[in-house]
Scaffold this motif. Structure first.
Motif, PDB file in Angstrom:
ATOM      1  N   ASP A  76       5.925  -0.982  -7.689  1.00 30.90           N
ATOM      2  CA  ASP A  76       5.264  -0.004  -8.544  1.00 30.90           C
ATOM      3  C   ASP A  76       3.748  -0.197  -8.523  1.00 30.90           C
ATOM      4  OD1 ASP A  76       7.674   1.186  -9.270  1.00 30.90           O
ATOM      5  OD2 ASP A  76       7.884  -0.026 -11.092  1.00 30.90           O
ATOM      6  N   ASP A  77       3.305  -1.383  -8.097  1.00 31.26           N
ATOM      7  CA  ASP A  77       1.874  -1.681  -8.000  1.00 31.26           C
ATOM      8  C   ASP A  77       1.258  -1.182  -6.688  1.00 31.26           C
ATOM      9  OD1 ASP A  77       2.935  -3.444  -6.136  1.00 31.26           O
ATOM     10  OD2 ASP A  77       2.145  -5.246  -7.099  1.00 31.26           O
ATOM     11  N   GLY A  78       2.075  -0.546  -5.831  1.00 30.48           N
ATOM     12  CA  GLY A  78       1.573  -0.009  -4.572  1.00 30.48           C
ATOM     13  C   GLY A  78       1.772  -0.921  -3.378  1.00 30.48           C
ATOM     14  N   SER A  79       2.283  -2.125  -3.598  1.00 27.35           N
ATOM     15  CA  SER A  79       2.539  -3.044  -2.487  1.00 27.35           C
ATOM     16  C   SER A  79       3.737  -2.550  -1.679  1.00 27.35           C
ATOM     17  CB  SER A  79       2.803  -4.457  -3.010  1.00 27.35           C
ATOM     18  OG  SER A  79       3.976  -4.465  -3.815  1.00 27.35           O
ATOM     19  N   ALA A  80       3.771  -2.908  -0.405  1.00 28.50           N
ATOM     20  CA  ALA A  80       4.886  -2.508   0.453  1.00 28.50           C
ATOM     21  C   ALA A  80       5.192  -3.626   1.440  1.00 28.50           C
ATOM     22  CB  ALA A  80       4.555  -1.223   1.197  1.00 28.50           C
ATOM     23  N   ARG A  81       6.471  -3.858   1.671  1.00 33.06           N
ATOM     24  CA  ARG A  81       6.920  -4.851   2.646  1.00 33.06           C
ATOM     25  C   ARG A  81       8.011  -4.215   3.492  1.00 33.06           C
ATOM     26  NH1 ARG A  81      10.674  -9.273   1.224  1.00 33.06           N
ATOM     27  NH2 ARG A  81      11.583  -9.075   3.206  1.00 33.06           N
ATOM     28  N   ILE A  82       7.897  -4.366   4.797  1.00 29.78           N
ATOM     29  CA  ILE A  82       8.815  -3.726   5.729  1.00 29.78           C
ATOM     30  C   ILE A  82       9.603  -4.806   6.463  1.00 29.78           C
ATOM     31  CG2 ILE A  82       8.994  -2.164   7.701  1.00 29.78           C
ATOM     32  CD1 ILE A  82       6.121  -1.225   6.908  1.00 29.78           C
ATOM     33  N   ALA A  83      10.905  -4.593   6.590  1.00 30.83           N
ATOM     34  CA  ALA A  83      11.759  -5.537   7.316  1.00 30.83           C
ATOM     35  C   ALA A  83      12.897  -4.753   7.963  1.00 30.83           C
ATOM     36  CB  ALA A  83      12.303  -6.598   6.360  1.00 30.83           C
ATOM     37  N   GLY A  84      13.691  -5.443   8.760  1.00 30.53           N
ATOM     38  CA  GLY A  84      14.863  -4.831   9.360  1.00 30.53           C
ATOM     39  C   GLY A  84      14.666  -4.472  10.820  1.00 30.53           C
ATOM     40  N   LYS A  85      15.735  -3.971  11.416  1.00 29.45           N
ATOM     41  CA  LYS A  85      15.778  -3.667  12.846  1.00 29.45           C
ATOM     42  C   LYS A  85      14.676  -2.705  13.285  1.00 29.45           C
ATOM     43  CE  LYS A  85      18.890  -1.726  16.288  1.00 29.45           C
ATOM     44  NZ  LYS A  85      20.177  -1.067  16.490  1.00 29.45           N
ATOM     45  N   GLY A  86      14.419  -1.669  12.521  1.00 31.40           N
ATOM     46  CA  GLY A  86      13.422  -0.677  12.893  1.00 31.40           C
ATOM     47  C   GLY A  86      12.069  -0.886  12.239  1.00 31.40           C
ATOM     48  N   ALA A  87      11.803  -2.099  11.769  1.00 33.29           N
ATOM     49  CA  ALA A  87      10.574  -2.377  11.019  1.00 33.29           C
ATOM     50  C   ALA A  87       9.311  -2.103  11.822  1.00 33.29           C
ATOM     51  CB  ALA A  87      10.571  -3.829  10.534  1.00 33.29           C
ATOM     52  N   ARG A  88       9.314  -2.435  13.085  1.00 32.74           N
ATOM     53  CA  ARG A  88       8.107  -2.260  13.899  1.00 32.74           C
ATOM     54  C   ARG A  88       7.690  -0.785  13.969  1.00 32.74           C
ATOM     55  NH1 ARG A  88       6.847  -6.125  18.633  1.00 32.74           N
ATOM     56  NH2 ARG A  88       7.758  -7.276  16.946  1.00 32.74           N
ATOM     57  N   ALA A  89       8.648   0.107  14.201  1.00 31.10           N
ATOM     58  CA  ALA A  89       8.339   1.536  14.290  1.00 31.10           C
ATOM     59  C   ALA A  89       7.827   2.070  12.954  1.00 31.10           C
ATOM     60  CB  ALA A  89       9.579   2.321  14.727  1.00 31.10           C
ATOM     61  N   VAL A  90       8.459   1.658  11.870  1.00 31.93           N
ATOM     62  CA  VAL A  90       8.045   2.118  10.544  1.00 31.93           C
ATOM     63  C   VAL A  90       6.675   1.546  10.193  1.00 31.93           C
ATOM     64  CG1 VAL A  90       8.595   1.942   8.076  1.00 31.93           C
ATOM     65  CG2 VAL A  90      10.360   2.596   9.715  1.00 31.93           C
ATOM     66  N   ALA A  91       6.442   0.293  10.522  1.00 31.27           N
ATOM     67  CA  ALA A  91       5.141  -0.323  10.244  1.00 31.27           C
ATOM     68  C   ALA A  91       4.027   0.432  10.959  1.00 31.27           C
ATOM     69  CB  ALA A  91       5.153  -1.793  10.659  1.00 31.27           C
ATOM     70  N   ARG A  92       4.274   0.848  12.200  1.00 30.99           N
ATOM     71  CA  ARG A  92       3.262   1.619  12.940  1.00 30.99           C
ATOM     72  C   ARG A  92       2.987   2.958  12.254  1.00 30.99           C
ATOM     73  NH1 ARG A  92       5.657  -0.558  17.837  1.00 30.99           N
ATOM     74  NH2 ARG A  92       7.098   1.192  17.850  1.00 30.99           N
ATOM     75  N   LEU A  93       4.034   3.622  11.780  1.00 32.07           N
ATOM     76  CA  LEU A  93       3.859   4.906  11.099  1.00 32.07           C
ATOM     77  C   LEU A  93       3.024   4.761   9.834  1.00 32.07           C
ATOM     78  CD1 LEU A  93       7.459   6.343  11.392  1.00 32.07           C
ATOM     79  CD2 LEU A  93       5.409   7.218  12.524  1.00 32.07           C
ATOM     80  N   LEU A  94       3.208   3.649   9.135  1.00 32.35           N
ATOM     81  CA  LEU A  94       2.517   3.427   7.863  1.00 32.35           C
ATOM     82  C   LEU A  94       1.241   2.612   8.017  1.00 32.35           C
ATOM     83  CD1 LEU A  94       5.610   2.613   5.628  1.00 32.35           C
ATOM     84  CD2 LEU A  94       4.475   4.824   5.952  1.00 32.35           C
ATOM     85  N   ASP A  95       0.971   2.149   9.230  1.00 30.69           N
ATOM     86  CA  ASP A  95      -0.187   1.298   9.495  1.00 30.69           C
ATOM     87  C   ASP A  95      -0.164   0.051   8.614  1.00 30.69           C
ATOM     88  OD1 ASP A  95      -2.452   0.610  10.924  1.00 30.69           O
ATOM     89  OD2 ASP A  95      -3.799   1.547   9.466  1.00 30.69           O
ATOM     90  N   LEU A  96       1.018  -0.587   8.564  1.00 29.16           N
ATOM     91  CA  LEU A  96       1.228  -1.807   7.761  1.00 29.16           C
ATOM     92  C   LEU A  96       1.846  -2.889   8.646  1.00 29.16           C
ATOM     93  CD1 LEU A  96       2.829  -0.252   4.569  1.00 29.16           C
ATOM     94  CD2 LEU A  96       0.525  -1.166   4.751  1.00 29.16           C
ATOM     95  N   PRO A  97       1.673  -4.152   8.276  1.00 27.10           N
ATOM     96  CA  PRO A  97       2.339  -5.217   9.018  1.00 27.10           C
ATOM     97  C   PRO A  97       3.838  -5.230   8.724  1.00 27.10           C
ATOM     98  CG  PRO A  97       1.154  -6.130   7.153  1.00 27.10           C
ATOM     99  CD  PRO A  97       0.837  -4.658   7.189  1.00 27.10           C
ATOM    100  N   HIS A  98       4.616  -5.788   9.639  1.00 25.46           N
ATOM    101  CA  HIS A  98       6.066  -5.919   9.407  1.00 25.46           C
ATOM    102  C   HIS A  98       6.421  -7.403   9.396  1.00 25.46           C
ATOM    103  CE1 HIS A  98       5.980  -6.295  13.782  1.00 25.46           C
ATOM    104  NE2 HIS A  98       7.148  -6.884  13.676  1.00 25.46           N
ATOM    105  N   ALA A  99       7.569  -7.723   8.782  1.00 27.51           N
ATOM    106  CA  ALA A  99       8.031  -9.102   8.730  1.00 27.51           C
ATOM    107  C   ALA A  99       8.499  -9.522  10.108  1.00 27.51           C
ATOM    108  CB  ALA A  99       9.170  -9.236   7.725  1.00 27.51           C
ATOM    109  N   PRO A 100       8.112 -10.720  10.567  1.00 26.98           N
ATOM    110  CA  PRO A 100       8.594 -11.189  11.875  1.00 26.98           C
ATOM    111  C   PRO A 100      10.106 -11.398  11.849  1.00 26.98           C
ATOM    112  CG  PRO A 100       7.097 -12.783  10.847  1.00 26.98           C
ATOM    113  CD  PRO A 100       7.253 -11.631   9.896  1.00 26.98           C
ATOM    114  N   HIS A 101      10.715 -11.387  13.035  1.00 22.81           N
ATOM    115  CA  HIS A 101      12.156 -11.650  13.134  1.00 22.81           C
ATOM    116  C   HIS A 101      12.488 -12.996  12.514  1.00 22.81           C
ATOM    117  CE1 HIS A 101      13.092  -8.208  15.570  1.00 22.81           C
ATOM    118  NE2 HIS A 101      12.082  -8.482  16.371  1.00 22.81           N
ATOM    119  N   GLY A 102      13.656 -13.043  11.856  1.00 22.70           N
ATOM    120  CA  GLY A 102      14.134 -14.306  11.285  1.00 22.70           C
ATOM    121  C   GLY A 102      13.639 -14.564   9.876  1.00 22.70           C
ATOM    122  N   THR A 103      12.945 -13.578   9.250  1.00 23.35           N
ATOM    123  CA  THR A 103      12.498 -13.769   7.873  1.00 23.35           C
ATOM    124  C   THR A 103      13.198 -12.814   6.958  1.00 23.35           C
ATOM    125  OG1 THR A 103      10.661 -12.226   8.117  1.00 23.35           O
ATOM    126  CG2 THR A 103      10.188 -14.577   8.460  1.00 23.35           C
TER     127      THR A 103
END
Length: 70
Positions: A43-70
């Motif tokens: 709700d504070d505007g923070s975002a965290r991306i993970a999962g199989k398609g995280a890299r593609a979504v991170a690129r769309l949002l211009d955000l970092p994604h969690a590395p594999h294994g986290t």
């Protein structure tokens, strides 16, 4: 960034929202997408991306994604 904007940006790229629910703590949203990505949006505007398609979504949002294994 808010949950509605994230859903709009990712959906516009052809990746379908498959689940949207409040977080267990009630302080944000958990968004799941058809490519396997999950976006946790606070709700504070923070975002965290993970999962199989995280890299593609991170690129769309211009955000970092969690590395594999986290």
């Amino acid at each position: 960034m808010d949950a509605d904007r994230i859903v709009a940006l990712i959906s516009a790229a052809g990746i379908e929202l498959t689940d949207r629910r409040r977080s267990a703590k009630g302080d944000g949203w958990s968004l799941s997408f058809s490519n396997g990505a999950t976006v946790e949006v606070g709700d504070d505007g923070s975002a965290r991306i993970a999962g199989k398609g995280a890299r593609a979504v991170a690129r769309l949002l211009d955000l970092p994604h969690a590395p594999h294994g986290t």
